[in-house]
Design a protein around this motif. Sequence first.
Motif, PDB file in Angstrom:
ATOM      1  N   THR A 197       0.712  -1.299   0.053  1.00  0.00           N
ATOM      2  CA  THR A 197      -0.048   0.119  -0.006  1.00  0.00           C
ATOM      3  C   THR A 197       1.102   1.146  -0.093  1.00  0.00           C
ATOM      4  OG1 THR A 197      -0.164   0.192   2.455  1.00  0.00           O
ATOM      5  CG2 THR A 197      -1.638  -1.341   1.300  1.00  0.00           C
ATOM      6  N   LEU A 198       0.283   2.177  -0.497  1.00  0.00           N
ATOM      7  CA  LEU A 198       1.066   3.582  -0.560  1.00  0.00           C
ATOM      8  C   LEU A 198       1.390   3.930   1.046  1.00  0.00           C
ATOM      9  CD1 LEU A 198       2.006   6.057  -2.154  1.00  0.00           C
ATOM     10  CD2 LEU A 198      -0.180   6.902  -1.903  1.00  0.00           C
ATOM     11  N   LEU A 204       0.647  -0.035  -4.510  1.00  0.00           N
ATOM     12  CA  LEU A 204       2.046   0.390  -5.454  1.00  0.00           C
ATOM     13  C   LEU A 204       2.444  -1.042  -5.830  1.00  0.00           C
ATOM     14  CD1 LEU A 204       3.570   2.628  -6.824  1.00  0.00           C
ATOM     15  CD2 LEU A 204       4.956   2.466  -4.836  1.00  0.00           C
ATOM     16  N   LEU A 263       3.510   9.475  -8.223  1.00  0.00           N
ATOM     17  CA  LEU A 263       2.553   8.863  -7.650  1.00  0.00           C
ATOM     18  C   LEU A 263       1.469   9.846  -7.571  1.00  0.00           C
ATOM     19  CD1 LEU A 263       4.186   6.587  -4.779  1.00  0.00           C
ATOM     20  CD2 LEU A 263       3.578   6.018  -7.480  1.00  0.00           C
ATOM     21  N   ARG A 313      -4.186   6.278   1.711  1.00  0.00           N
ATOM     22  CA  ARG A 313      -2.942   5.734   1.479  1.00  0.00           C
ATOM     23  C   ARG A 313      -3.154   3.985   1.563  1.00  0.00           C
ATOM     24  NH1 ARG A 313       1.875   9.489   2.738  1.00  0.00           N
ATOM     25  NH2 ARG A 313       0.666  11.568   2.868  1.00  0.00           N
ATOM     26  N   LEU A 350       0.156   2.495  -9.523  1.00  0.00           N
ATOM     27  CA  LEU A 350      -0.883   2.795  -8.275  1.00  0.00           C
ATOM     28  C   LEU A 350      -2.045   2.224  -8.696  1.00  0.00           C
ATOM     29  CD1 LEU A 350      -0.019   3.844  -5.589  1.00  0.00           C
ATOM     30  CD2 LEU A 350      -0.987   6.100  -6.236  1.00  0.00           C
ATOM     31  N   LEU A 408      -4.719   2.556  -1.932  1.00  0.00           N
ATOM     32  CA  LEU A 408      -3.818   2.744  -2.921  1.00  0.00           C
ATOM     33  C   LEU A 408      -2.622   1.883  -2.950  1.00  0.00           C
ATOM     34  CD1 LEU A 408      -3.960   6.809  -3.178  1.00  0.00           C
ATOM     35  CD2 LEU A 408      -4.953   5.305  -4.872  1.00  0.00           C
ATOM     36  N   VAL A 415       4.432  12.591  -0.734  1.00  0.00           N
ATOM     37  CA  VAL A 415       3.963  11.531  -1.916  1.00  0.00           C
ATOM     38  C   VAL A 415       4.823  11.886  -2.976  1.00  0.00           C
ATOM     39  CG1 VAL A 415       2.236  10.254  -3.312  1.00  0.00           C
ATOM     40  CG2 VAL A 415       1.772  10.953  -0.922  1.00  0.00           C
ATOM     41  N   ARG A 422       4.664   2.438   2.121  1.00  0.00           N
ATOM     42  CA  ARG A 422       6.054   3.241   1.411  1.00  0.00           C
ATOM     43  C   ARG A 422       5.879   4.513   1.900  1.00  0.00           C
ATOM     44  NH1 ARG A 422       7.494   0.747  -3.412  1.00  0.00           N
ATOM     45  NH2 ARG A 422       7.303  -1.440  -3.440  1.00  0.00           N
ATOM     46  N   HIS A 423       4.837   5.188   2.169  1.00  0.00           N
ATOM     47  CA  HIS A 423       5.046   6.463   2.558  1.00  0.00           C
ATOM     48  C   HIS A 423       3.816   6.860   3.444  1.00  0.00           C
ATOM     49  CE1 HIS A 423       7.692   7.078  -0.850  1.00  0.00           C
ATOM     50  NE2 HIS A 423       6.627   6.491  -1.696  1.00  0.00           N
TER      51      HIS A 423
END
Length: 384
Positions: A120-121, A237, A135, A232, A243, A235, A131, A124-125
């Motif tokens: 998931t986004l 990745l 992305l 987040r 995405l 979404l 972001v 990662r972030h």
Amino acid sequence: MSAERVSPAPERAAGAGRTGAAEPADGATEPADGAVRVVEETLQGYHHVTHVISLPGVAADGRRLRGKVREPRSNLLWFDRRCFLSEEQLLADLQGRVTWIPELITAGDMRLQRFIEGRTLGARHRSGQHVPDELVDQILELFGELLAITAKTLPTKRRCEPEDRATDPDSSEFLERLIAFAEDRVYRDNLADFASLFHALGVEADSFKRLRKNVSDLTERPFCLLHADLHRENLVLDPDGRLWTIDWELAMFGDPLYDLATHLYLMRYPREQQNSLAERWSSLAEKIRPGSAKNWEQDLPKIMDFKRAQSVFTDSIRATQILVSGTRFNWTQLYREASKVHKALVGAEDPLGLADVPTIRDVMKALVRWHREQGGRKREIPFS
């Protein structure tokens, strides 16, 4: 209709297809022998238990093919309206119109969503972090695709009757329907269980009158399809940097600015990036459907104020469910959950017209007192 998940579980804990018989749908792929292989993972989410199933064959992109089967947990309150009868059918109807969404797979008598391999986004972030621009570009592409989809061009069956739907392009009526749902289905329907907690937090019936006054008189904007839960953890990745958007349960038609407001509120972008994204969204919206961003600078804060007010109810009720298991109280989570509720109250101080926001310590006391008033038992809360 159902109710908002403030922090829904990620793909690896929530976004899955439902169990049960299903007929093939447009956009679905069928494994070579139609057989489901094996459950490879069982993943625990707040609202669902998700089973990841190995399927024969490979996906169109050459990757391994796995599907998702989702079982809803019992006795949990949802906080947002649901519009479409079937998330799977919505995804089937969106194939070819929204690019990076799970395709549908038929396996025997089941119709599954493909499990998107990746992270998931949010993994990662994390929330609050910047972001990467590439992305954000993909997120704006998604918004552009949604802006082009209207109720007239999407045949997916809906739960709500036509007379219960806001009139396109009446953005004020659209927001009023959401406020009424929060007032009637989340607040009033649960007063028998939570009246003392709401009172201790300073939330009363008059809070909704003040909320309506603070967010009234929105500008009309042409309605489009809204995901309504773009954060987040929804979404994903993939290894190629694409995405994917999952968890379409709360999708609906309405004011396009609501989708942006919900996204910004849940994503917690750094301030500079939030402002930049909003500016880019407004230019994109006007290019795709003129009028979609009309008076957005005046109305965006109002809709975000509604989201802040809504979080008071979602976070406080959800805290009671997290803190109580049977007759046991989870003392180790008390400060964490009280902090979330306190943060929501601070954010909603102006929208709800709260006279005095309780301290974190006061919120902790209120949650413990509520538990003791219930006789030390977890309340059974049915789906709305």
